[in-house]
Scaffold this motif. Structure first.
Motif, PDB file in Angstrom:
ATOM      1  N   SER A 266       0.825  -1.211   0.000  1.00 57.56           N
ATOM      2  CA  SER A 266       0.000   0.000   0.000  1.00 57.56           C
ATOM      3  C   SER A 266       0.857   1.258   0.000  1.00 57.56           C
ATOM      4  N   HIS A 267       2.055   1.155   0.514  1.00 59.87           N
ATOM      5  CA  HIS A 267       2.946   2.310   0.575  1.00 59.87           C
ATOM      6  C   HIS A 267       4.387   1.841   0.407  1.00 59.87           C
ATOM      7  N   GLY A 268       5.221   2.713  -0.118  1.00 60.28           N
ATOM      8  CA  GLY A 268       6.652   2.423  -0.236  1.00 60.28           C
ATOM      9  C   GLY A 268       7.089   1.752  -1.518  1.00 60.28           C
ATOM     10  N   LYS A 269       6.128   1.282  -2.335  1.00 61.38           N
ATOM     11  CA  LYS A 269       6.557   0.491  -3.500  1.00 61.38           C
ATOM     12  C   LYS A 269       7.329   1.320  -4.530  1.00 61.38           C
ATOM     13  N   THR A 270       6.936   2.574  -4.747  1.00 60.95           N
ATOM     14  CA  THR A 270       7.681   3.410  -5.696  1.00 60.95           C
ATOM     15  C   THR A 270       9.097   3.646  -5.191  1.00 60.95           C
ATOM     16  N   SER A 271       9.233   3.938  -3.901  1.00 61.82           N
ATOM     17  CA  SER A 271      10.566   4.201  -3.332  1.00 61.82           C
ATOM     18  C   SER A 271      11.457   2.963  -3.403  1.00 61.82           C
ATOM     19  N   ILE A 272      10.910   1.806  -3.037  1.00 59.88           N
ATOM     20  CA  ILE A 272      11.701   0.567  -3.095  1.00 59.88           C
ATOM     21  C   ILE A 272      12.133   0.274  -4.525  1.00 59.88           C
ATOM     22  N   THR A 273      11.176   0.384  -5.455  1.00 61.67           N
ATOM     23  CA  THR A 273      11.480   0.126  -6.866  1.00 61.67           C
ATOM     24  C   THR A 273      12.562   1.066  -7.362  1.00 61.67           C
ATOM     25  N   SER A 274      12.456   2.341  -7.012  1.00 60.39           N
ATOM     26  CA  SER A 274      13.418   3.320  -7.526  1.00 60.39           C
ATOM     27  C   SER A 274      14.798   3.161  -6.892  1.00 60.39           C
ATOM     28  N   ILE A 275      14.857   2.729  -5.619  1.00 61.69           N
ATOM     29  CA  ILE A 275      16.171   2.446  -5.012  1.00 61.69           C
ATOM     30  C   ILE A 275      16.851   1.304  -5.773  1.00 61.69           C
TER      31      ILE A 275
ATOM     32  N   ILE B  14      23.114   9.158   4.285  1.00 67.66           N
ATOM     33  CA  ILE B  14      22.253   9.043   3.109  1.00 67.66           C
ATOM     34  C   ILE B  14      21.342  10.262   3.002  1.00 67.66           C
ATOM     35  N   GLN B  15      20.723  10.407   1.831  1.00 66.63           N
ATOM     36  CA  GLN B  15      19.868  11.575   1.595  1.00 66.63           C
ATOM     37  C   GLN B  15      18.402  11.308   1.942  1.00 66.63           C
ATOM     38  N   LEU B  16      18.017  10.041   2.083  1.00 66.77           N
ATOM     39  CA  LEU B  16      16.657   9.698   2.502  1.00 66.77           C
ATOM     40  C   LEU B  16      16.534   9.833   4.014  1.00 66.77           C
ATOM     41  N   PHE B  17      15.286   9.942   4.504  1.00 64.62           N
ATOM     42  CA  PHE B  17      15.072   9.897   5.946  1.00 64.62           C
ATOM     43  C   PHE B  17      13.657   9.421   6.231  1.00 64.62           C
ATOM     44  N   GLY B  18      13.415   9.134   7.493  1.00 63.99           N
ATOM     45  CA  GLY B  18      12.098   8.647   7.905  1.00 63.99           C
ATOM     46  C   GLY B  18      12.114   7.142   8.100  1.00 63.99           C
ATOM     47  N   GLU B  19      11.403   6.685   9.148  1.00 69.15           N
ATOM     48  CA  GLU B  19      11.383   5.254   9.455  1.00 69.15           C
ATOM     49  C   GLU B  19      10.874   4.436   8.280  1.00 69.15           C
ATOM     50  N   HIS B  20       9.868   4.963   7.550  1.00 63.91           N
ATOM     51  CA  HIS B  20       9.334   4.214   6.412  1.00 63.91           C
ATOM     52  C   HIS B  20      10.392   4.018   5.334  1.00 63.91           C
ATOM     53  N   ASN B  21      11.235   5.041   5.111  1.00 64.41           N
ATOM     54  CA  ASN B  21      12.296   4.897   4.111  1.00 64.41           C
ATOM     55  C   ASN B  21      13.408   3.977   4.587  1.00 64.41           C
ATOM     56  N   LEU B  22      13.611   3.904   5.900  1.00 60.08           N
ATOM     57  CA  LEU B  22      14.620   2.987   6.430  1.00 60.08           C
ATOM     58  C   LEU B  22      14.161   1.537   6.306  1.00 60.08           C
ATOM     59  N   ARG B  23      12.854   1.337   6.239  1.00 60.58           N
ATOM     60  CA  ARG B  23      12.334   0.008   5.891  1.00 60.58           C
ATOM     61  C   ARG B  23      12.488  -0.230   4.383  1.00 60.58           C
ATOM     62  N   ASN B  24      12.155   0.806   3.599  1.00 60.82           N
ATOM     63  CA  ASN B  24      12.257   0.673   2.139  1.00 60.82           C
ATOM     64  C   ASN B  24      13.675   0.298   1.714  1.00 60.82           C
ATOM     65  N   ILE B  25      14.652   0.895   2.371  1.00 60.72           N
ATOM     66  CA  ILE B  25      16.063   0.591   2.069  1.00 60.72           C
ATOM     67  C   ILE B  25      16.352  -0.885   2.323  1.00 60.72           C
ATOM     68  N   ASN B  26      15.862  -1.408   3.445  1.00 58.97           N
ATOM     69  CA  ASN B  26      16.104  -2.817   3.751  1.00 58.97           C
ATOM     70  C   ASN B  26      15.406  -3.744   2.759  1.00 58.97           C
ATOM     71  N   ALA B  27      14.193  -3.369   2.332  1.00 62.31           N
ATOM     72  CA  ALA B  27      13.492  -4.179   1.329  1.00 62.31           C
ATOM     73  C   ALA B  27      14.290  -4.212   0.031  1.00 62.31           C
TER      74      ALA B  27
ATOM     75  N   GLY C 237      15.965  10.053  -4.009  1.00 63.57           N
ATOM     76  CA  GLY C 237      14.547   9.784  -3.784  1.00 63.57           C
ATOM     77  C   GLY C 237      13.739   9.937  -5.047  1.00 63.57           C
ATOM     78  N   ALA C 238      12.553   9.351  -5.055  1.00 64.11           N
ATOM     79  CA  ALA C 238      11.655   9.466  -6.203  1.00 64.11           C
ATOM     80  C   ALA C 238      10.967  10.822  -6.173  1.00 64.11           C
ATOM     81  N   ALA C 239      10.511  11.271  -7.344  1.00 66.21           N
ATOM     82  CA  ALA C 239       9.813  12.549  -7.426  1.00 66.21           C
ATOM     83  C   ALA C 239       8.588  12.542  -6.521  1.00 66.21           C
ATOM     84  N   LYS C 240       8.388  13.646  -5.815  1.00 62.08           N
ATOM     85  CA  LYS C 240       7.233  13.853  -4.925  1.00 62.08           C
ATOM     86  C   LYS C 240       7.196  12.855  -3.760  1.00 62.08           C
TER      87      LYS C 240
END
Length: 461
Positions: free
Chosen positions: A117-126, A274-287, A311-314
């Motif tokens: 539901s969330h994070g898929k664009t960020s994970i894909t783009s990483i 790193i340039q990302l931040f936020g707990e959700h992005n720290l999960r995205n990085i691990n995924a 990071g991804a746009a927006k």
């Protein structure tokens, strides 16, 4: 459908975000591409025009279709009674939804599908950024414009893998099957499950069930990578047949925050800023790290590439900053995304005031039965603002919302509600921005507010 035999392809609803990117990707392959749509907006209009793919006029023209067309691709925004679709059916032409076509074009590749539901664009783009940085060949289909990539879709003959952002929304107006059920993944990610798309999935159980089906489609010797801290994910991703499938759980990457900067702690590469931040992005990085590990990327190379990922746009996109203020824009609109994004900015800058302005724009977010899902989502903001355009509600033929209803739904009596975008702008310009950050969250555009002009004005205020 044999890929080599394709010569002529027609796209119905070619102006969509992902559809026009598909048109451009197929054109890049040297195929004869045509398309139609009843409205085409920027940037699709200019991009299609530059490639010579912009329809001569907007509208539907059944006469464009004949037996020389090898495949018709049907966009989600076309209606079941679309004149061109009816003509294609009458002629017996092969008709594919976007995900069906991507699958057909990648049958001989390893398919990696990122769902959630969330994070898929960020994970894909990483993952895409890492693979590009280390020089790996890969195809992709992602739902946002990624820095360093001029397309959202790439299809080639020689790439051995394809990275796909797997949306749970419906694939097309005929079959009405979630997109991610049609890619037939080898490696899958489920980043989180939080009820959305109430117009299609009227209750949370029905929505969650789509992810259960996705998880159970993981083939023998396949891999399912999942957020082990998400209770809803645990309900669908529990290892049922661990002898046949590789189950990999992940959590938040080890880290610290210092002076507004996030530093990852790694076993072999030490501390990495790193340039990302936020707990959700720290999960995205691990995924993303687990996916990359599965396809042979060394941890050292992963972290080296991650340093340059913006990071991804927006997605927590930095619009501008001074010594005392940062303005972020984020696509967040679903409750879980709004909560995670608001918490991330406050945690990154705990000493600063946070003004969070959310636009309710989607069918779900404007639905009175769904809005209570936003309870507490803006609690970490020092000033919480909700904006919606009454014309959007009228256009969607929905029941009008009141300020009291929104305060009750968000469980926030101090919530400020705006229905006039100019009044919202004025309020933001009158705010004292000394040692304060602004977070703008929307999948819309606040009734065409000029974001760049607003950013400059706030930073000077």
């Amino acid at each position: 459908m044999e890929k080599k035999e394709l010569q002529r392809i027609h796209l119905i609803a070619t102006g969509g975000s992902i559809m026009h990117n598909l048109a451009l990707a197929l054109h890049d392959k040297g195929l004869n591409v045509t398309g139609s749509d009843d409205e085409i907006f920027e940037p699709a209009k200019s991009r299609l025009s530059a490639a010579g793919l912009l329809p001569a006029q907007e509208g539907w023209f059944p006469e464009k279709l004949d037996q020389t067309i090898d495949a018709v691709i049907l966009g989600m925004h076309a209606r079941p009674d679309n004149p061109e679709l009816l003509k294609a059916q009458e002629l017996g032409l092969p008709i594919y939804s976007f995900p069906e076509f991507i699958y057909e074009q990648s049958k001989d590749k390893q398919r990696i599908v990122i769902g959630g539901s969330h994070g898929k664009t960020s994970i894909t783009s990483i993952i895409m950024h890492v693979l590009k940085t280390i020089g790996r060949k890969f195809d992709y289909a992602v739902g946002a414009q990624i820095e360093g990539f001029n397309r959202m879709v790439k299809l080639t003959e020689d790439a051995p893998i394809i990275i796909i952002e797997g949306d749970e929304y419906l694939s097309d107006p005929i079959k009405r099957v979630p997109k991610f059920h049609l890619y037939h993944h080898h490696i899958a990610v489920i980043s989180g499950i939080s009820w959305d798309h109430i117009n299609v999935f009227p209750d949370p159980e029905m929505y969650r069930d789509q992810f259960r089906i996705f998880a159970e489609m993981t083939p023998k010797a396949g891999t399912l990578i999942y957020n082990q801290d998400d209770e809803q994910v645990q309900l669908v991703a529990v290892p049922r047949n661990p002898a046949d499938i590789n189950y990999v759980g992940y959590g938040v990457h080890d880290h610290t925050i210092k002076n507004g900067k996030t530093i990852l702690h790694t076993k072999k590469d030490g501390d990495i800023e790193i340039q990302l931040f936020g707990e959700h992005n720290l999960r995205n990085i691990n995924a993303a790290k687990e996916v990359c590990k599965k396809i042979g990327v060394k941890a050292h190379d992963f972290y080296a590439a991650l340093k340059t990922f913006k990071g991804a746009a927006k997605r927590l996109e930095k619009m501008g900053e001074t010594d005392t203020t940062v303005i972020f824009r984020d696509f967040a609109h679903a409750p879980s995304k709004v909560k995670a994004t608001t918490e991330a900015v406050k945690a990154q800058y705990p000493q600063r005031q946070l003004v969070a302005a959310l636009e309710l724009h989607t069918f779900s977010s404007l639905n009175k039965n769904f809005i209570p899902q936003y309870a507490g989502a803006l609690d970490k903001a020092d000033e919480a603002i909700v904006y919606f355009n009454p014309k959007t509600i009228e256009h969607k033929r929905m029941e009008m919302l009141s300020e009291d209803e929104l305060k009750a739904a968000f469980k926030n009596p101090n919530l400020k509600v705006f229905t006039d975008s100019e009044a919202l702008q004025q309020h933001l310009l009158n705010y004292s921005w000394q040692n304060a950050n602004l977070l703008l969250m929307s999948s819309g555009n606040y009734n065409n507010i000029n974001m760049e002009a607003l950013t400059q004005a706030v930073l000077k205020a």
